[in-house]
Design an enzyme around this catalytic site. Structure first.
Site, PDB file in Angstrom:
ATOM      1  N   LYS A  44      33.545  38.874  45.282  1.00 61.42           N
ATOM      2  CA  LYS A  44      34.482  37.898  44.715  1.00 61.42           C
ATOM      3  C   LYS A  44      34.544  36.621  45.556  1.00 61.42           C
ATOM      4  O   LYS A  44      34.701  35.532  45.011  1.00 61.42           O
ATOM      5  CB  LYS A  44      35.873  38.518  44.554  1.00 61.42           C
ATOM      6  CG  LYS A  44      35.947  39.490  43.378  1.00 61.42           C
ATOM      7  CD  LYS A  44      35.739  38.779  42.043  1.00 61.42           C
ATOM      8  CE  LYS A  44      35.732  39.734  40.868  1.00 61.42           C
ATOM      9  NZ  LYS A  44      35.386  39.089  39.599  1.00 61.42           N
ATOM     10  N   THR A 101      44.528  47.263  34.082  1.00 65.50           N
ATOM     11  CA  THR A 101      43.334  47.538  33.263  1.00 65.50           C
ATOM     12  C   THR A 101      42.715  48.858  33.743  1.00 65.50           C
ATOM     13  O   THR A 101      43.082  49.373  34.808  1.00 65.50           O
ATOM     14  CB  THR A 101      42.274  46.431  33.406  1.00 65.50           C
ATOM     15  OG1 THR A 101      41.649  46.568  34.679  1.00 65.50           O
ATOM     16  CG2 THR A 101      42.868  45.048  33.254  1.00 65.50           C
ATOM     17  N   TYR A 127      33.561  44.642  46.711  1.00 66.30           N
ATOM     18  CA  TYR A 127      34.282  43.842  45.712  1.00 66.30           C
ATOM     19  C   TYR A 127      34.739  42.517  46.326  1.00 66.30           C
ATOM     20  O   TYR A 127      34.563  41.447  45.746  1.00 66.30           O
ATOM     21  CB  TYR A 127      35.474  44.646  45.192  1.00 66.30           C
ATOM     22  CG  TYR A 127      36.237  43.987  44.078  1.00 66.30           C
ATOM     23  CD1 TYR A 127      35.776  44.064  42.758  1.00 66.30           C
ATOM     24  CD2 TYR A 127      37.397  43.269  44.324  1.00 66.30           C
ATOM     25  CE1 TYR A 127      36.473  43.460  41.730  1.00 66.30           C
ATOM     26  CE2 TYR A 127      38.101  42.654  43.307  1.00 66.30           C
ATOM     27  CZ  TYR A 127      37.636  42.749  42.009  1.00 66.30           C
ATOM     28  OH  TYR A 127      38.332  42.138  40.989  1.00 66.30           O
ATOM     29  N   VAL A 179      24.581  42.709  33.164  1.00 63.61           N
ATOM     30  CA  VAL A 179      24.523  41.399  33.840  1.00 63.61           C
ATOM     31  C   VAL A 179      23.586  41.394  35.042  1.00 63.61           C
ATOM     32  O   VAL A 179      23.141  40.341  35.488  1.00 63.61           O
ATOM     33  CB  VAL A 179      25.914  40.890  34.301  1.00 63.61           C
ATOM     34  CG1 VAL A 179      26.750  40.439  33.141  1.00 63.61           C
ATOM     35  CG2 VAL A 179      26.626  41.895  35.179  1.00 63.61           C
TER      36      VAL A 179
END
Ligand code: NAP
Length: 324
Positions: A164, A196, A160, A69
């Site tokens: 976000k 996850t 992060y 990406v």
């Protein structure tokens, strides 16, 4: 689940692991035509076979397009490849992300920058290519996976968190901009902790391996929400019972929040397992670690089970000792 009459064409970016892979399974079951993207071709091919096994008979197979990406041209080529394969794209979901634990000054600058390139600029690359396509086609739905950490902050996760918050700001801006584009929608799904592999795949400069602070939901719960959102666009949907509570506490009680977040994160968000400084999957995929689930759901379950088992035993023992 009844298959939809006309297969919807959905591009899933981040399909090889966690929430993206669970979403691929869910959409495959209802017969959607899927385009699976992430960096690791080998894992995407496994996911494609999983989807084909789950799909109702006669439905189109999943199309695999390895894509980074962070590479804008590759993201544009992904959507072209989806149109070439299925004739159109009805929806694009982006859940690609990486994590590098460590205080801001501990994380090397190039690792921080790369995490921003994947999490924020990568999402922007996907959003731009999707909205251009939807604009030309006269409709389409972009679903962006954000996070509770797009609404609150915590130490040890600056790249992060910054990424976000940017993703949430971008998604909300796009929602305002697409109001003039009939048939085009942008939805934001913001989960709390999800079990996850993202935590074990993450880089760490904190000396310890990260883990999801409880309560932890299963990736299938997020996939279910994404599937519902695909049917009915939403401005923002949280996943996890405590997510809105945490967001409200951050907004309404900032001093208390700031006093508690560091000790809580140290105990609940970083495991006891020590680790040498490493960049995890920030620069390149680590296919061996990719799966639907992490290993945290059951581990967190163990604590309440132990409490549930030991508290009555301790009470009974105390009662016995008192009587003797
Ligand atoms: N797990 C949680 O607790 C949690 C909580 C809130 C929000 N979220 C969000 O949910 C989304 C999915 O996370 P997850 O927990 O499912 O993580 P995950 O299991 O690690 O999956 C991340 C996916 O992103 C892909 N990816 C990473 N870097 C990429 C790149 N440069 N280009 C293309 N694909 C890339 C990975 O595949 P490759 O490495 O093969 O490219 C993988 O398919 C993320 O946006 C995350 O921020 C997760």
């Amino acid at each position: 689940m009844t298959p939809s009459p006309d297969p919807r064409v959905v591009v899933l970016v981040g399909a090889s692991s966690g929430i993206g892979r669970a979403t691929a399974h869910r959409l495959a079951r209802r017969g959607d035509a899927l385009v699976l993207a992430s960096r690791s071709r080998a894992v995407l091919e496994i996911v494609a076979r999983e989807c084909e096994a789950l799909a109702p008979p006669g439905r189109p197979g999943a199309h695999v397009v390895p894509t980074d990406v962070a590479d804008r041209a590759a993201v544009e080529a992904l959507l072209c490849s989806a149109v070439d394969r299925f004739g159109r794209v009805d929806a694009v979901m982006v859940s690609a992300a990486v994590v590098a634990y460590g205080r801001f000054t501990e994380v090397p600058g190039d690792v921080f920058d790369q995490a921003m390139k994947v999490n924020l600029l990568g999402t922007a690359n996907v959003a731009r290519a999707a909205l251009e396509l939807f604009g030309a086609a006269g409709g389409g739905h972009l679903v962006v996976v954000g996070s509770l950490l797009g609404r609150i902050t915590t130490p040890w996760m600056s790249s992060y968190v910054a990424g976000k918050w940017g993703v949430h700001g971008l998604a909300r801006t796009l929602q305002q901009e697409v109001r003039r584009m009939p048939g085009v929608h942008v939805s934001l799904v913001a989960p709390g902790s999800v079990d996850t592999p993202v935590y074990s795949q993450a880089g760490s400069y904190a000396g310890r391996v990260g883990r999801p602070p409880p309560p932890v939901v299963r990736p299938e719960a997020v996939a279910r929400t994404i599937a519902h959102v695909l049917d009915r666009p939403r401005r923002m949907v949280s996943v996890g019972r405590f997510t809105p509570v945490m967001a409200a506490a951050f907004r309404l009680l900032p001093s208390l929040f700031d006093a508690l977040v560091t000790p809580l994160m140290s105990v609940l968000g970083l495991s006891r397992r020590n680790v040498e400084a490493n960049s995890g999957n920030v620069w390149a995929p680590t296919p061996a670690g990719e799966a639907v689930h992490g290993r945290w759901g059951r581990q967190w379950l163990r604590a309440p089970l132990v409490v549930a088992a030991t508290v009555p035993a301790a009470v009974a023992l105390r009662e016995l000792l008192r009587r003797s």
